[in-house]
Each structure stands twice: as structure tokens, then as C-alpha cells.
Design an enzyme around this catalytic site. Sequence first.
Site, PDB file in Angstrom:
ATOM      1  N   HIS A 149      22.314   6.141  19.796  1.00 34.20           N
ATOM      2  CA  HIS A 149      23.163   6.610  20.826  1.00 34.20           C
ATOM      3  C   HIS A 149      24.266   7.223  19.890  1.00 34.20           C
ATOM      4  O   HIS A 149      24.967   6.750  19.009  1.00 34.20           O
ATOM      5  CB  HIS A 149      24.015   5.554  21.600  1.00 34.20           C
ATOM      6  CG  HIS A 149      25.177   5.709  22.295  1.00 34.20           C
ATOM      7  ND1 HIS A 149      25.125   6.492  23.608  1.00 34.20           N
ATOM      8  CD2 HIS A 149      26.519   5.752  22.100  1.00 34.20           C
ATOM      9  CE1 HIS A 149      26.227   6.695  23.999  1.00 34.20           C
ATOM     10  NE2 HIS A 149      27.227   6.269  23.297  1.00 34.20           N
ATOM     11  N   SER A 151      28.361   8.947  19.783  1.00 33.71           N
ATOM     12  CA  SER A 151      29.596   9.024  20.463  1.00 33.71           C
ATOM     13  C   SER A 151      30.573   9.104  19.577  1.00 33.71           C
ATOM     14  O   SER A 151      30.439   8.484  18.364  1.00 33.71           O
ATOM     15  CB  SER A 151      29.604   7.657  21.497  1.00 33.71           C
ATOM     16  OG  SER A 151      30.962   7.608  21.889  1.00 33.71           O
ATOM     17  N   GLU A 163      21.988   9.884  24.002  1.00 35.77           N
ATOM     18  CA  GLU A 163      20.860   9.155  23.652  1.00 35.77           C
ATOM     19  C   GLU A 163      19.576   9.753  22.967  1.00 35.77           C
ATOM     20  O   GLU A 163      19.149  10.772  23.749  1.00 35.77           O
ATOM     21  CB  GLU A 163      20.509   8.046  24.615  1.00 35.77           C
ATOM     22  CG  GLU A 163      21.892   7.092  24.730  1.00 35.77           C
ATOM     23  CD  GLU A 163      22.758   7.390  25.980  1.00 35.77           C
ATOM     24  OE1 GLU A 163      22.349   8.426  26.582  1.00 35.77           O
ATOM     25  OE2 GLU A 163      23.913   7.180  25.817  1.00 35.77           O
TER      26      GLU A 163
END
Length: 173
Positions: A149, A151, A163
Site C-alpha cells: 500500500h 500513501s 495498492e
Amino acid sequence: MKKMICLAAAAALSMGYLANVQAAGVSLDIGQTGDSSSNTVYRLGTQFDFSSKWFQSDVGHVGGYWDAAYTYWEGGESAGSHSISFTPMFVYEFAGETIRPYVEAGIGVALFSSTELDDHDIGTSFQFEDRIGAGLRFNNQELGLRAMHYSNAGIKQPNDGIETYSLHYRLSF
């Protein structure tokens, strides 16, 4: 003669340093993003194992490695996007003679060439990389599955995140 002695000393020190590295490896991941656009992701990495093992028992031990990788994002509007990442990974490797199952997790950093990946606006080129995985180790090789993931942890909005899920292969030497 002095130059030869200096070169020999430098080579001996270098060999001593390399002996402290448990193992080095090269890995290849092939996967897809987890959204509806299903971009293909190709990842090439290099790893250096930690020189320590913790909590050793008859069941297994905790170890890890440093992972540096280049990822190419292919498909849709993301075609031609690139990222580089650096992540310390912690691994629990179960005991076994020929086949050793493992689980792994880590949090690192990544730099992206674009902040737009199809319909995802990741906000910044700087991203955090969260990873989990599982697989099997055998004969200096490893085969497994990974989920990652990306971010920016709210550093800048928007922070859509993205993802990837991939098949992973590593060769240690």
C-alpha cells in the site's frame, strides 16, 4: 610496493565487511493494482539480509533484510510511471530442512515519477510503502505473494493511496 600493500589491505577490509552481510539477493515481482483499472506492476529489487536473528526457537526465528527496488507501472493513464523504494523488512521464518515458510512485513519510503496513477491522485511524489507478504524459501530461492500500500500519510491532500498485489521471486547469493 607500498601501493600493493595498501591495495591488499583495502581488499582485505572490504572482504571482511562483505563477510558480515548474511546474504544478498535479487528479486522480481509481477502484479496488479487493486483497483478497477488493474494496471500491471513490474518490480526489480535488491536485498541485503540483516546480520542478526532474534527469538530463535525450534519453531523458527525473526530476521529481516533491507530492500531497494525500482517499480514500473504499466497500463491505462499510468503507463510509463516509475517509482523507487527503500524498505526495511522484518521476516518470521519457520524452521524447516528444505522448505521454510515465512511471513514478512515492513514500512518504508518510495518516490514516484508522477502523482497521477489512473484515477488515483496520490498527492505527492513522496509516499510511504507498507508491505506484507508470505511464501516459501528453498535452495537460496524464495517464492511468495505480497500486498503493498502506498500513501503519503496525509502530508498533502488528496491522498488517494494505491495498492498492489504481486507474485514475488527472489534469488539469494
